[in-house]
Design an enzyme around this catalytic site. Structure first.
Site, mmCIF file in Angstrom:
data_model
loop_
_atom_site.group_PDB
_atom_site.id
_atom_site.type_symbol
_atom_site.label_atom_id
_atom_site.label_comp_id
_atom_site.label_asym_id
_atom_site.label_seq_id
_atom_site.Cartn_x
_atom_site.Cartn_y
_atom_site.Cartn_z
ATOM 1 C CB CYS A 2 19.266 39.988 5.552
ATOM 2 S SG CYS A 2 20.714 40.546 4.660
ATOM 3 C CG LEU A 48 17.517 35.311 10.760
ATOM 4 C CD1 LEU A 48 16.328 35.260 11.491
ATOM 5 C CD2 LEU A 48 17.941 34.148 9.885
ATOM 6 C CD GLU A 74 26.223 35.747 9.924
ATOM 7 O OE1 GLU A 74 27.078 36.656 10.388
ATOM 8 O OE2 GLU A 74 24.788 35.763 10.400
ATOM 9 C CG ASP A 97 28.754 40.184 9.602
ATOM 10 O OD1 ASP A 97 27.828 41.163 9.880
ATOM 11 O OD2 ASP A 97 28.766 39.033 9.095
ATOM 12 N N GLY A 358 27.131 19.552 7.649
ATOM 13 C CA GLY A 358 28.337 18.887 6.900
ATOM 14 C C GLY A 358 28.389 19.038 5.421
#
Length: 638
Positions: A2, A48, A74, A97, A358
């Protein structure tokens, strides 16, 4: 995932301001909003929803409501953390979380950051102590800006949120501009505005009853880890990458991956495919100019693993996106690969809500060709001081008069390298505008103001502070702590969040980073070959022909565009009355850059940096810029 914003104050904060701060970053969180307001703090967020979609709303609180948090990012080890907290008697309401933060704070205080595995920027308000804790993840995946005005501290995920406060100064920080023209981004802790700062990666900020303190809590340890068996190291790379990829595939929304065709993104896609029960969705961007088009390499990997592959070609007629990018990036930002980054994020968001990438592979495992160059340059002995000064002057003269010819240019740079300490060599190598080029560019006022400021000292200080015992290790630290968070991660965070897409980077897992940091140099760069260990480790996963290709990077045909599709725009925005009226740059010097580039010399990076500053200024720093640009973005659907 978010965007967050808020205020803590010895006075009563304005909750309406915090709502406006969140409204302007709705693109970071289109799925909902949440707010907290009390006598000394106002916190807000835009969400989000990725994990715990049904019950994961914020702000989150402890059992008695005395500790409140808003969170962007996250936490990948949240399940283990939840189990520990429940075992210690904490009651958690949801399944996600973010709620772990308030309870970890109760258990560990500020040291909770050491328990977190993931990407994050968060604010924790301790009502009892009237204390605000702000934190940013170890490598700076998620941004966090702040400013203090005596009685209050204000924070936000994006600068445009802080700019909703009419009391915030819009004066340009000229030192930040000076650094930007060197590095093509504004490095932390500076921001482009006076009085506004970034919390650097791996740092905490504590505000308590009007006092602010910022401190570092993490930096990589590069002390050698002892003898390494190369076969065992290869196996360990695969284990760490598989694990860091697996935990980043956890989501309640669709997950895919950016696939450039390079080793790093290809290895991530391979790790996803080996651990997924479904076809991996992959996304690639290409160009009409074959020198910059890597789609054929991406297709090799997509076909090898049978991915659900999607492509887009960026052409010159798609460059009308530049004003929109200037609005989203909030600060002058001159990495031209922001253009394909934005388009690959836009393409991906049509199919997924999370995209792995990556990023970090080069910084972890020594992937840039400049590492091999610096390794070889390390064999050049430092000259005595008097001879070094002569070599530097002659080398600069030879380089200037090379007129693009490779041999004299390389000879000139070699003479300059011989005169410089390795830290100065690298800082010079990473500079867009060299000091003498800035002197030619700046107006008398700007030249006088910045005469004593050397931007290269920023990199040299990181080089000096590194725990590495070799120059290559110190350079890897420099990139990990400056270029990666200041350029690459900003580019991807803004490009993805502008499209309401979450980006995740397995190579930036701190367990993998910390292990790789203690490897010997020979496993990173061997002779003129880069990323030696990683290439051998992932070779069994990838088509053999892919490993034979030289590193290409995520470049764009900028020099060609500035002689074609962007020539008129460059001339207009850099030479019109508005640009000249700023009094920052000498008009003659700007026109000379434009002329020399049109005549065949490559000044694209410097022209692009000047263009992005000017486009940013028109979008943000002028009285009507923010409103106009914001309205333009709403018309395009973001």
């Amino acid at each position: 995932m978010c965007g967050i914003a808020g205020t803590a104050s010895t006075l009563t904060p304005d909750p309406g301001l915090v709502r406006r701060m969140c409204d302007v970053i709705v693109h970071r969180g289109p799925d909902g909003a949440g707010y907290h307001h009390d006598e000394h703090a106002a916190l807000g967020m835009r969400r989000l929803a990725i994990i715990d979609v049904a019950t994961g709303d914020q702000p989150v609180r402890n059992e008695d409501g005395t500790v409140i948090a808003v969170f962007n990012g996250e936490i990948y080890n949240y399940a283990e953390l939840r189990d520990e907290l429940v075992a210690r008697g904490h009651r958690l309401r949801g399944r996600g979380d973010s709620e772990t933060l308030v309870h970890l704070y109760e258990e560990h205080g500020d040291d909770l950051v050491h328990r977190l595995r993931g990407m994050f920027a968060f604010a924790i308000w301790d009502r009892t102590r009237q204390r605000l804790l702000l934190a940013r993840d170890r490598v700076g995946k998620k941004p966090l800006y702040w400013r203090a005005d005596g009685s209050s501290v204000h924070f936000a995920s994006e600068l445009k949120s802080l700019a909703q406060d009419p009391r915030m100064s819009r004066e340009i920080d000229l030192v930040a501009l000076h650094h930007y023209l060197t590095y093509q981004y504004v490095p932390a802790p500076w921001s482009i505005y006076e009085g506004v700062q970034k919390i650097p990666p791996g740092h905490l900020l504590v505000w308590e009853r009007g006092r602010v303190a910022v401190r570092r809590y993490w930096q990589p340890d590069r002390t050698p880890g002892g003898p390494v068996d190369e076969r065992e190291a290869e196996e360990r790379v695969r284990e760490l990458l598989l694990e860091s990829t697996r935990i980043r595939m956890v989501a309640e929304r669709p997950v895919g991956a950016f696939l450039s065709g390079g080793i790093d993104s290809s290895a991530v896609v391979a790790a996803m495919a080996m651990q997924s029960s479904e076809r991996v969705k992959t996304f690639s961007i290409g160009f009409e100019d074959s020198r910059y088009d890597e789609r054929s390499k991406a297709r090799m990997v997509a076909e090898h693993y049978g991915t659900d592959h999607h492509e887009m070609v960026v052409s010159g007629d798609m460059l009308d996106i530049l004003p929109r990018l200037a609005w989203h990036y909030d600060e002058p930002f001159a990495d031209s690969s922001a253009i394909p980054s934005f388009y690959v994020a836009q393409l991906s968001r049509r199919h997924v809500t999370v995209a792995l990438n990556g990023d970090g592979g080069d910084e972890c495992f020594g992937g840039y060709q400049r590492y091999a160059l610096m390794n070889q340059a390390g064999r050049i002995p430092m000259l005595p001081r008097g001879l070094a000064a002569v070599s530097a002057r002659v080398g600069e003269l030879v380089t200037r008069r090379s007129h693009g010819r490779s041999l004299p240019r390389r000879l000139g740079r070699l003479m300059q390298f011989a005169a410089e300490h390795p830290s100065r060599r690298y800082a010079t190598l990473m500079s867009c505008f060299k000091p003498e080029q800035k002197i030619d560019l700046y107006s008398d006022r700007l030249r006088e103001r910045l005469a004593e400021t050397d931007s290269r000292l920023l990199l040299e200080e990181v080089f000096r502070r590194s725990t590495a015992r070799t120059d290559l290790g110190r350079i890897l630290d420099v990139d990990l702590l400056t270029y990666l968070p200041g350029d690459l991660l900003v580019k991807v965070d803004i490009a993805t969040m502008a499209n309401s897409l979450e980006a995740r980077s397995p190579f930036l897992d701190h367990h993998l980073l910390e292990w790789a940091a203690r490897l010997p140099d020979r496993l990173h760069v061997r002779g003129g070959h880069t990323k030696a260990l990683l290439k051998r480790a992932v070779a069994p996963w990838l088509p053999p022909e892919l490993l034979a290709f030289p590193k290409q990077g995520f470049g764009v045909p900028l020099a060609t565009w500035l002689r074609g599709e962007l020539r008129d725009l460059a001339h207009d925005v850099l030479t019109d009355d508005t640009a000249r009226g700023r009094g920052l740059f000498r008009p003659g010097a700007v026109r000379d850059l434009l002329r020399r580039h049109a005549d065949g010399s490559d000044h694209s990076a410097r022209l692009w940096a000047l263009m992005q500053f000017e486009l940013w200024h028109r979008a943000h720093a002028e009285p009507s810029g923010l409103v106009g640009a914001e309205a333009g973005c709403s018309r395009t659907g973001v």
